[in-house]
Write a protein that holds these residues in place. Structure first.
Motif, PDB file in Angstrom:
ATOM      1  N   ARG A  14       0.835  -1.194   0.000  1.00 33.96           N
ATOM      2  CA  ARG A  14       0.000   0.000   0.000  1.00 33.96           C
ATOM      3  C   ARG A  14       0.866   1.239   0.000  1.00 33.96           C
ATOM      4  O   ARG A  14       2.014   1.215   0.441  1.00 33.96           O
ATOM      5  CB  ARG A  14      -0.945   0.009   1.200  1.00 33.96           C
ATOM      6  CG  ARG A  14      -0.266   0.135   2.545  1.00 33.96           C
ATOM      7  CD  ARG A  14      -1.295  -0.014   3.670  1.00 33.96           C
ATOM      8  NE  ARG A  14      -0.692   0.142   4.985  1.00 33.96           N
ATOM      9  CZ  ARG A  14      -1.348  -0.052   6.130  1.00 33.96           C
ATOM     10  NH1 ARG A  14      -2.626  -0.404   6.112  1.00 33.96           N
ATOM     11  NH2 ARG A  14      -0.720   0.116   7.281  1.00 33.96           N
ATOM     12  N   GLN A  15       0.289   2.307  -0.514  1.00 37.08           N
ATOM     13  CA  GLN A  15       0.991   3.581  -0.538  1.00 37.08           C
ATOM     14  C   GLN A  15       0.026   4.689  -0.163  1.00 37.08           C
ATOM     15  O   GLN A  15      -0.966   4.929  -0.866  1.00 37.08           O
ATOM     16  CB  GLN A  15       1.593   3.856  -1.918  1.00 37.08           C
ATOM     17  CG  GLN A  15       2.482   5.084  -1.948  1.00 37.08           C
ATOM     18  CD  GLN A  15       3.311   5.157  -3.215  1.00 37.08           C
ATOM     19  OE1 GLN A  15       3.003   4.536  -4.227  1.00 37.08           O
ATOM     20  NE2 GLN A  15       4.395   5.927  -3.173  1.00 37.08           N
ATOM     21  N   ARG A  60       5.755   3.345  -0.728  1.00 37.17           N
ATOM     22  CA  ARG A  60       4.998   2.106  -0.767  1.00 37.17           C
ATOM     23  C   ARG A  60       5.504   1.173   0.326  1.00 37.17           C
ATOM     24  O   ARG A  60       6.722   1.034   0.516  1.00 37.17           O
ATOM     25  CB  ARG A  60       5.133   1.452  -2.130  1.00 37.17           C
ATOM     26  CG  ARG A  60       4.242   0.254  -2.353  1.00 37.17           C
ATOM     27  CD  ARG A  60       4.356  -0.246  -3.783  1.00 37.17           C
ATOM     28  NE  ARG A  60       3.926   0.755  -4.752  1.00 37.17           N
ATOM     29  CZ  ARG A  60       3.850   0.527  -6.059  1.00 37.17           C
ATOM     30  NH1 ARG A  60       4.205  -0.638  -6.542  1.00 37.17           N
ATOM     31  NH2 ARG A  60       3.455   1.479  -6.868  1.00 37.17           N
ATOM     32  N   TYR A  93      -2.010  -2.224  -3.643  1.00 42.20           N
ATOM     33  CA  TYR A  93      -1.531  -2.898  -4.847  1.00 42.20           C
ATOM     34  C   TYR A  93      -1.290  -4.365  -4.559  1.00 42.20           C
ATOM     35  O   TYR A  93      -0.766  -4.716  -3.498  1.00 42.20           O
ATOM     36  CB  TYR A  93      -0.210  -2.297  -5.314  1.00 42.20           C
ATOM     37  CG  TYR A  93      -0.253  -0.839  -5.665  1.00 42.20           C
ATOM     38  CD1 TYR A  93      -0.010   0.133  -4.691  1.00 42.20           C
ATOM     39  CD2 TYR A  93      -0.511  -0.416  -6.965  1.00 42.20           C
ATOM     40  CE1 TYR A  93      -0.038   1.483  -5.014  1.00 42.20           C
ATOM     41  CE2 TYR A  93      -0.536   0.933  -7.295  1.00 42.20           C
ATOM     42  CZ  TYR A  93      -0.304   1.864  -6.312  1.00 42.20           C
ATOM     43  OH  TYR A  93      -0.315   3.202  -6.635  1.00 42.20           O
ATOM     44  N   TRP A 146       2.768  -6.145 -11.117  1.00 39.74           N
ATOM     45  CA  TRP A 146       2.004  -5.277 -10.229  1.00 39.74           C
ATOM     46  C   TRP A 146       0.651  -4.960 -10.839  1.00 39.74           C
ATOM     47  O   TRP A 146       0.526  -4.850 -12.071  1.00 39.74           O
ATOM     48  CB  TRP A 146       2.752  -3.954 -10.005  1.00 39.74           C
ATOM     49  CG  TRP A 146       3.998  -4.093  -9.213  1.00 39.74           C
ATOM     50  CD1 TRP A 146       5.236  -4.445  -9.683  1.00 39.74           C
ATOM     51  CD2 TRP A 146       4.146  -3.894  -7.811  1.00 39.74           C
ATOM     52  NE1 TRP A 146       6.143  -4.480  -8.644  1.00 39.74           N
ATOM     53  CE2 TRP A 146       5.495  -4.137  -7.496  1.00 39.74           C
ATOM     54  CE3 TRP A 146       3.263  -3.535  -6.788  1.00 39.74           C
ATOM     55  CZ2 TRP A 146       5.989  -4.028  -6.184  1.00 39.74           C
ATOM     56  CZ3 TRP A 146       3.753  -3.426  -5.500  1.00 39.74           C
ATOM     57  CH2 TRP A 146       5.098  -3.671  -5.208  1.00 39.74           C
ATOM     58  N   GLY A 170      -3.692  -0.892  -8.745  1.00 37.72           N
ATOM     59  CA  GLY A 170      -4.033  -0.336  -7.438  1.00 37.72           C
ATOM     60  C   GLY A 170      -5.521  -0.079  -7.278  1.00 37.72           C
ATOM     61  O   GLY A 170      -6.243   0.163  -8.249  1.00 37.72           O
TER      62      GLY A 170
END
Length: 116
Positions: A38-39, A45, A94, A106, A109
């Protein structure tokens, strides 16, 4: 074409729950370690949780006891059940995949916002 697609984010109140999903279109899902990161705004991140192909699970201390990661290899999907959400859990979440230790794949998100 996106290979990892997250869903399930949204706006909730503190104490609520959400379940995130990450669908993997690759045929090799079952051999990969899958993880959630997560960011938050203005922050780097950070790792949240991961589950290996064999089912071993690791959590960041900040989510231990509140979040649960799981996977369904038949559906090629990894989940993140998030309970007792806090405002500090607000972030873009993510999913990512690795087989070597470096996360090569990836998702785009999904936003999770927790209001107080």
């Amino acid at each position: 074409q996106a290979q990892l697609v997250e869903s399930g984010g949204g706006l909730v109140q503190a104490g609520d729950s959400l379940r995130l999903s990450c669908a993997d279109s690759r045929r090799t899902f079952s051999t990969y370690t899958m993880a959630w990161f997560r960011q938050a705004p203005g922050k780097e991140r950070e790792f949240v949780a991961r589950i290996t192909w064999g089912g071993s699970i690791y959590y960041a201390n900040s989510v231990k006891g509140r979040f649960t990661i799981s996977r369904n290899n038949v559906k090629s999907t990894v989940y993140l059940q998030m309970n007792s959400l806090k405002p500090e859990d607000t972030a873009v979440y993510y999913c990512a995949a690795t087989i070597t230790g470096t996360y090569d794949f990836w998702g785009q998100g999904t936003q999770v916002t927790v209001s107080s």
